[in-house]
Structures are given as C-alpha cells and as structure tokens.
Design an enzyme around this catalytic site. Structure first.
Site, short mmCIF file in Angstrom:
data_model
loop_
_atom_site.label_atom_id
_atom_site.label_comp_id
_atom_site.label_asym_id
_atom_site.label_seq_id
_atom_site.Cartn_x
_atom_site.Cartn_y
_atom_site.Cartn_z
N ASP A 10 -19.42 92.57 -30.64
CA ASP A 10 -18.30 93.45 -31.05
C ASP A 10 -17.09 92.73 -31.68
O ASP A 10 -15.95 93.07 -31.35
CB ASP A 10 -17.82 94.27 -29.84
CG ASP A 10 -18.89 95.20 -29.28
OD1 ASP A 10 -20.00 95.23 -29.80
OD2 ASP A 10 -18.59 95.91 -28.29
N ASP A 48 -19.85 98.05 -31.81
CA ASP A 48 -19.43 99.26 -31.11
C ASP A 48 -19.30 100.35 -32.18
O ASP A 48 -18.63 100.14 -33.20
CB ASP A 48 -18.08 98.97 -30.43
CG ASP A 48 -17.86 99.77 -29.16
OD1 ASP A 48 -18.79 99.91 -28.35
OD2 ASP A 48 -16.71 100.24 -28.97
N HIS A 50 -18.87 104.44 -32.57
CA HIS A 50 -18.67 105.74 -31.92
C HIS A 50 -18.46 106.88 -32.92
O HIS A 50 -17.70 106.73 -33.90
CB HIS A 50 -17.42 105.70 -31.04
CG HIS A 50 -17.47 104.68 -29.93
ND1 HIS A 50 -18.48 104.62 -29.00
CD2 HIS A 50 -16.60 103.68 -29.58
CE1 HIS A 50 -18.23 103.64 -28.15
NE2 HIS A 50 -17.09 103.04 -28.48
N HIS A 54 -15.77 110.96 -29.30
CA HIS A 54 -16.63 110.32 -28.30
C HIS A 54 -16.04 110.49 -26.89
O HIS A 54 -14.81 110.45 -26.72
CB HIS A 54 -16.80 108.82 -28.61
CG HIS A 54 -17.85 108.16 -27.80
ND1 HIS A 54 -17.56 107.36 -26.73
CD2 HIS A 54 -19.20 108.21 -27.91
CE1 HIS A 54 -18.71 106.93 -26.20
NE2 HIS A 54 -19.71 107.43 -26.90
N HIS A 83 -11.42 104.33 -31.01
CA HIS A 83 -11.69 103.02 -31.62
C HIS A 83 -13.10 102.99 -32.19
O HIS A 83 -13.96 103.77 -31.78
CB HIS A 83 -11.52 101.90 -30.58
CG HIS A 83 -12.55 101.97 -29.49
ND1 HIS A 83 -12.44 102.83 -28.43
CD2 HIS A 83 -13.72 101.32 -29.33
CE1 HIS A 83 -13.50 102.70 -27.64
NE2 HIS A 83 -14.31 101.80 -28.17
N LYS A 108 -24.15 100.41 -30.70
CA LYS A 108 -24.13 101.02 -29.36
C LYS A 108 -22.92 101.93 -29.22
O LYS A 108 -21.92 101.73 -29.89
CB LYS A 108 -24.15 99.94 -28.29
CG LYS A 108 -22.98 98.99 -28.42
CD LYS A 108 -23.04 97.88 -27.40
CE LYS A 108 -21.83 96.98 -27.52
NZ LYS A 108 -20.54 97.65 -27.33
N CYS A 153 -17.73 94.33 -22.78
CA CYS A 153 -19.04 94.28 -23.46
C CYS A 153 -19.74 92.94 -23.31
O CYS A 153 -20.96 92.89 -23.17
CB CYS A 153 -18.89 94.71 -24.91
SG CYS A 153 -18.49 96.48 -25.01
C1 VGL Z 1 -15.46 97.51 -25.57
C2 VGL Z 1 -14.12 99.01 -24.48
C3 VGL Z 1 -14.66 100.05 -25.21
C4 VGL Z 1 -15.87 96.08 -25.76
C5 VGL Z 1 -16.01 98.53 -26.31
O1 VGL Z 1 -16.39 95.74 -26.84
O2 VGL Z 1 -15.67 95.29 -24.81
N1 VGL Z 1 -14.53 97.77 -24.66
N2 VGL Z 1 -15.59 99.81 -26.13
ZN ZN Z 2 -16.19 101.39 -27.44
#
Ligand code: VGL
Ligand code: ZN
Length: 199
Positions: A10, A48, A50, A54, A83, A108, A153
């Site tokens: 990510d 990431d 979404h 979401h 985000h 994801k 993550c």
């Molecule tokens: C993440 C919060 C929400 C991450 C992703 O990449 O750690 N954290 N979505």
């Molecule tokens: Zn996320």
C-alpha cells in the site's frame, strides 16, 4: 531452495503526507523501498482499492467520526477517512516508487461490506485474496514485507503469511505506522511472537 518475494504494501498517495489517510513519514521510505525492489528476485505489490461509500469509511456510518469503531458481522472495524477510492490519484502508487518490476498487484478492500488489511485475507480472516495460492503455485516460500502502514496492512499481512507457513521478514525501517491507541507497539509484539523476523 524456495524463492523469496518482496511484497510492497500500500505505498499509495493517500497514505503519504498530503493524502487522505496520511501516515507520518510515509513518503520517506520510498528510496529505501526502491533499493529493496532493485535487489529483489520477485516483487509483489498490494493496493488498497475501495469503492465510494465503502463500509470502512466513517462517512458511511451516520454519526461516526474517523478512528471510531463499529461492530461489523466479522468483528470490530476501525473507521477511516475516505481513502484510496479506486481509480483516483489517492489510490495510485507514490510517483517516485519504481515498481516496473512488480509481477503482480493484489488489490484489496474492493468489496463494499468488508475491509481488508491483510494481503492474504479480508478482515473476516476467511475471504482469501488469492495471494496464498499464488505464492504456493509460484514456489515462493519466503516473503519480505515493507510499506504502509506497519501496524495495519503490513502487520496483518505478516501474521497471515506466518499462518501460511512462509518464512516472513518485515523491514521495519522501510515501513511507517499509524499508531492508533498503542497499535504500533501491540502489532510489533504480535509479529515478534508469531515468529516474524523484524529486520
Ligand atoms: C490501511 C487503514 C485502512 C493500511 C488501509 O494500508 O494500513 N490502513 N486501509
Ligand atoms: Zn483502506
């Protein structure tokens, strides 16, 4: 000997300073991650990703603010600012990341009703992303993780990688964390106890 893969987690604009869910110093790791990529035999990435509305977004829950929690059918879910909306610039990889070598990008968090921190399973810990099968078919027995965020993550990916019987290293200096209510110390300890090599 089984192959080793680097998994870059990510490293997207929204998790870097100026982004919607900025992780302090998130952009600082890019040069180091680029060196890890250059040295790696196989490079895998997660993104990431979404849809609007979401269920992990606080804005999707009336009266809720970011960093509060809600109870979902699969357990407690932390709520985040909107985000990594798919297709937007916030969801793109950091512009200085040199990721041409990446052999696969695992997306994801695209199912509206469930969040996904781990690169292996969504937050119900049962819906697979396919990465476990991919690694097995590719003969990859060891993974090195870096990216964002250490305590979400990256950590959940590392813990699931251990459950898959992989040899797991997390390059902590090539990660940055969110640190929500002591999550950084807690997740580093959980990784250590699971047998993750913290390099
Ligand atoms: C993440 C919060 C929400 C991450 C992703 O990449 O750690 N954290 N979505
Ligand atoms: Zn996320």
């Amino acid at each position: 000997m089984a192959a080793t893969a680097l998994i870059v987690i990510d490293l997207q604009n929204d998790f870097c300073p100026g982004g919607a869910l900025a992780v302090a110093g998130g952009d600082e790791i890019v040069p180091l991650v680029n060196r890890l990529i250059a040295d790696a035999d196989h490079v895998l990435m997660t993104q990431d990703w979404h849809p609007a509305g979401h269920s992990s977004f606080a804005s999707s829950h009336k009266g809720k603010a970011p960093y509060e929690t809600v109870e979902m059918p699969y357990g407690t879910q932390t709520l985040w600012p909107d985000h990594c909306l798919w297709g937007t610039s916030g969801a793109m990889f950091h512009k200085d990341l040199v990721w041409d070598k990446a052999e696969i990008v695992i997306r994801k968090g695209f199912r509206p009703a469930i969040d996904s921190y781990s690169a292996f399973y969504e937050n119900d810990h049962t819906t697979p992303t396919g990465l476990g099968g991919y690694l097995k078919e590719r003969g990859i027995g060891a993974v090195t993780l870096c990216g964002l965020a250490t305590d979400f993550c990256v950590a959940f990916s590392a813990l699931d990688a251990c459950k898959h019987g992989l040899d797991v290293t997390v390059k902590l200096d090539a990660c940055r964390g969110i640190d929500l209510g002591g999550s950084m110390a807690k997740m580093v300890e959980r990784m250590r106890q699971a047998g993750v090599r913290l390099g």
